[in-house]
Design a protein around this motif. Structure first.
Motif, PDB file in Angstrom:
ATOM      1  N   MET A   6      32.873  41.135  35.212  1.00  0.00           N
ATOM      2  CA  MET A   6      33.879  40.224  35.347  1.00  0.00           C
ATOM      3  C   MET A   6      34.382  39.905  36.755  1.00  0.00           C
ATOM      4  SD  MET A   6      36.526  40.435  32.161  1.00  0.00           S
ATOM      5  CE  MET A   6      37.519  42.133  32.790  1.00  0.00           C
ATOM      6  N   ASP A   7      34.160  40.819  37.646  1.00  0.00           N
ATOM      7  CA  ASP A   7      34.308  40.309  39.407  1.00  0.00           C
ATOM      8  C   ASP A   7      33.232  39.344  39.580  1.00  0.00           C
ATOM      9  OD1 ASP A   7      35.860  42.441  39.436  1.00  0.00           O
ATOM     10  OD2 ASP A   7      34.447  44.061  40.561  1.00  0.00           O
ATOM     11  N   LYS A   8      31.673  39.624  39.083  1.00  0.00           N
ATOM     12  CA  LYS A   8      30.754  38.479  39.223  1.00  0.00           C
ATOM     13  C   LYS A   8      31.132  37.222  38.499  1.00  0.00           C
ATOM     14  CE  LYS A   8      26.640  36.594  39.845  1.00  0.00           C
ATOM     15  NZ  LYS A   8      26.850  35.323  38.737  1.00  0.00           N
ATOM     16  N   MET A   9      31.597  37.201  37.272  1.00  0.00           N
ATOM     17  CA  MET A   9      32.185  36.071  36.556  1.00  0.00           C
ATOM     18  C   MET A   9      33.032  35.406  37.355  1.00  0.00           C
ATOM     19  SD  MET A   9      31.568  37.200  32.624  1.00  0.00           S
ATOM     20  CE  MET A   9      29.970  36.930  31.820  1.00  0.00           C
ATOM     21  N   ARG A  10      34.256  36.047  37.947  1.00  0.00           N
ATOM     22  CA  ARG A  10      35.269  35.168  38.570  1.00  0.00           C
ATOM     23  C   ARG A  10      34.544  34.864  39.840  1.00  0.00           C
ATOM     24  NH1 ARG A  10      39.171  37.672  40.874  1.00  0.00           N
ATOM     25  NH2 ARG A  10      38.592  39.824  40.612  1.00  0.00           N
ATOM     26  N   ALA A  11      33.435  35.341  40.504  1.00  0.00           N
ATOM     27  CA  ALA A  11      33.065  34.737  41.626  1.00  0.00           C
ATOM     28  C   ALA A  11      32.280  33.626  41.325  1.00  0.00           C
ATOM     29  CB  ALA A  11      31.948  35.878  42.330  1.00  0.00           C
ATOM     30  N   ASP A  12      32.017  33.471  40.144  1.00  0.00           N
ATOM     31  CA  ASP A  12      31.105  32.138  39.718  1.00  0.00           C
ATOM     32  C   ASP A  12      32.296  31.158  39.812  1.00  0.00           C
ATOM     33  OD1 ASP A  12      28.677  33.390  39.309  1.00  0.00           O
ATOM     34  OD2 ASP A  12      29.052  33.619  37.282  1.00  0.00           O
ATOM     35  N   ILE A  13      33.472  31.192  39.509  1.00  0.00           N
ATOM     36  CA  ILE A  13      34.647  29.943  39.501  1.00  0.00           C
ATOM     37  C   ILE A  13      35.274  30.126  40.456  1.00  0.00           C
ATOM     38  CG2 ILE A  13      34.071  29.861  36.743  1.00  0.00           C
ATOM     39  CD1 ILE A  13      36.820  31.676  36.607  1.00  0.00           C
ATOM     40  N   SER A  14      35.091  31.119  41.550  1.00  0.00           N
ATOM     41  CA  SER A  14      35.723  31.190  42.767  1.00  0.00           C
ATOM     42  C   SER A  14      37.336  31.756  42.456  1.00  0.00           C
ATOM     43  CB  SER A  14      35.976  29.685  43.657  1.00  0.00           C
ATOM     44  OG  SER A  14      34.665  29.579  44.041  1.00  0.00           O
ATOM     45  N   LEU A  15      37.464  32.304  41.490  1.00  0.00           N
ATOM     46  CA  LEU A  15      38.848  32.755  41.238  1.00  0.00           C
ATOM     47  C   LEU A  15      39.180  34.017  41.952  1.00  0.00           C
ATOM     48  CD1 LEU A  15      41.653  33.023  39.737  1.00  0.00           C
ATOM     49  CD2 LEU A  15      40.237  33.962  37.618  1.00  0.00           C
ATOM     50  N   VAL A  16      40.268  34.119  43.005  1.00  0.00           N
ATOM     51  CA  VAL A  16      40.604  35.072  43.784  1.00  0.00           C
ATOM     52  C   VAL A  16      41.971  35.250  43.465  1.00  0.00           C
ATOM     53  CG1 VAL A  16      40.681  35.977  46.156  1.00  0.00           C
ATOM     54  CG2 VAL A  16      38.660  34.883  45.206  1.00  0.00           C
ATOM     55  N   TYR A  17      42.622  36.610  43.524  1.00  0.00           N
ATOM     56  CA  TYR A  17      44.017  36.706  43.423  1.00  0.00           C
ATOM     57  C   TYR A  17      44.603  36.936  44.636  1.00  0.00           C
ATOM     58  CZ  TYR A  17      42.994  36.782  38.249  1.00  0.00           C
ATOM     59  OH  TYR A  17      42.830  36.282  37.102  1.00  0.00           O
ATOM     60  N   PRO A  18      46.028  36.847  44.786  1.00  0.00           N
ATOM     61  CA  PRO A  18      46.609  37.048  46.153  1.00  0.00           C
ATOM     62  C   PRO A  18      46.364  38.627  46.521  1.00  0.00           C
ATOM     63  CG  PRO A  18      48.059  35.691  44.715  1.00  0.00           C
ATOM     64  CD  PRO A  18      46.831  36.039  43.914  1.00  0.00           C
ATOM     65  N   GLU A  19      46.178  39.450  45.501  1.00  0.00           N
ATOM     66  CA  GLU A  19      46.085  40.901  46.131  1.00  0.00           C
ATOM     67  C   GLU A  19      44.936  41.050  46.742  1.00  0.00           C
ATOM     68  OE1 GLU A  19      49.234  40.544  42.704  1.00  0.00           O
ATOM     69  OE2 GLU A  19      47.205  39.570  43.004  1.00  0.00           O
ATOM     70  N   GLU A  20      43.845  40.272  46.292  1.00  0.00           N
ATOM     71  CA  GLU A  20      42.520  40.449  46.857  1.00  0.00           C
ATOM     72  C   GLU A  20      42.207  39.819  48.060  1.00  0.00           C
ATOM     73  OE1 GLU A  20      40.156  40.627  42.826  1.00  0.00           O
ATOM     74  OE2 GLU A  20      40.687  38.810  43.325  1.00  0.00           O
ATOM     75  N   ARG A  21      43.011  39.114  48.739  1.00  0.00           N
ATOM     76  CA  ARG A  21      43.117  38.330  49.976  1.00  0.00           C
ATOM     77  C   ARG A  21      43.284  39.288  51.292  1.00  0.00           C
ATOM     78  NH1 ARG A  21      45.362  33.703  46.962  1.00  0.00           N
ATOM     79  NH2 ARG A  21      43.497  32.214  46.502  1.00  0.00           N
TER      80      ARG A  21
END
Length: 346
Positions: free
Chosen positions: A331-346
């Motif tokens: 799911m990390d890879k899949m989220r990268a495919d749609i550029s989905l990043v959460y505030p906790e990951e920035r």
């Protein structure tokens, strides 16, 4: 499996004191299943809202009511924490529970990403505590039957999985399934079931991972389609949506037959067919398995947690840490495919 070290009479304990953290809808359903188990005691409920905790306590035989998680974790009689908070609260709350010496059953997704989960697993090992994601589907009788059919070669060598999971949420941008600051995502809320189902059926890690989705302005996915290609061209495809009701099925195809599972995430029935025609009616129905739950299905994962603890295990042999980590890595890879990043990951 990793085992608990001998600590007092923990391995001889018959009744386990549970704490319900985040007493919303799914926690209420879990507690309905938990309360019928004679070796489980719904000992405590905790929420940041005292009103929500007290409302929960009015419906369940709770001994302690807490309006803060910090206070609950200081209670030495609390043994197992069931965490059902928003997705973005999972990691910090699970970490606090483990650091306080509590066993943890945490709702899916266990964390926003695999890095967070790996840290929790290492902490559980260090603290010698049980930790498991609440992937309840794996503990249901129908899922076990489906696994048995596949492992016994009833459909030959498995070649593909097709599944879908969706419901009409109303698309409130502040809802837990769409709000970025709440860990919203159709993939994380619903796709975790489809990816976990694929991980359960196919050995190894996918050689190819792809996810496409319609998203909000914050890149939170609303409706998405994913594919996982494994060794020898075995493939899993899925659709998830928080915009539309979908058929919520799983179809497993092999070289000799197929399996159809209605409501695969919470199934009570599955059918085994000989033949692989795209039209199931053209295939020969070999067997239909049906078994209703004692309550609602959540009781089985709770039973499993306590069985593991009674045996001195801190890792489930059914839903292992590796299983959970693999799913989150996918799911990390899949989220990268749609550029989905959460505030906790920035």
């Amino acid at each position: 499996m990793i085992r608990l070290e001998a600590k007092g009479n923990i391995e001889n304990k018959k009744i386990w004191n549970w704490g319900i953290f985040g007493p919303a809808g799914i926690a209420r359903a879990f507690a309905e299943g938990l309360k019928i188990l004679d070796n489980a005691n719904i000992y405590a409920v905790a929420s940041r809202s005292e009103e929500r905790s007290r409302t929960f306590a009015e419906n369940f035989p709770v001994e302690k009511v807490y309006s803060s998680y910090e206070d609950a974790l200081q209670d030495e009689d609390l043994e197992i924490c069931y965490i059902a908070n928003l997705n973005n609260d999972h990691y910090p709350l699970a970490k606090a529970c483990l650091e306080a010496g509590k066993h943890v059953l945490i709702e899916k997704p266990s964390c926003l990403n695999s890095e967070m989960l790996i840290e929790l697993v290492e902490l559980a090992k260090t603290k010698n505590l049980f930790f498991m994601e609440a992937m309840w589907t794996k503990f249901l009788a129908t899922t076990k039957k489906v696994n048995g059919w596949v492992n016994d070669g009833k459909i030959g060598e498995i070649s593909s999985l097709e599944c879908s999971f969706g419901f009409a949420s109303g698309l409130d941008p502040e809802s837990k399934v769409l709000a970025l600051n709440k860990g919203g995502s159709a993939l994380l809320d619903l796709g975790v079931y489809t990816v976990s189902y694929a991980d359960m059926l196919f050995p190894g890690y996918p050689e190819s991972i792809c996810y496409n989705a319609n998203t909000t302005a914050d890149n939170v996915d609303i409706t998405g389609a994913g594919s996982l290609i494994y060794k020898d061209n075995k493939v899993a495809t899925f659709i998830v949506s928080v915009a539309n009701q979908l058929t919520n099925y799983a179809k497993i195809t092999g070289t000799k037959g197929s399996i159809y599972v209605s409501n695969f995430m919470s199934p009570i029935e599955a059918s085994l067919y000989e033949g692989i025609s795209t039209n199931l009616k053209d295939n020969k129905l070999i067997e239909t398995f049906e078994q209703k739950n004692l309550v609602n299905g959540y009781e089985y994962e709770a039973m499993h947690v306590m069985e593991c603890l009674d045996k001195g295990l801190i890792e489930s042999p059914t839903h292992t840490w590796e299983d959970n980590i693999n799913v989150l890595k996918i799911m990390d890879k899949m989220r990268a495919d749609i550029s989905l990043v959460y505030p906790e990951e920035r």
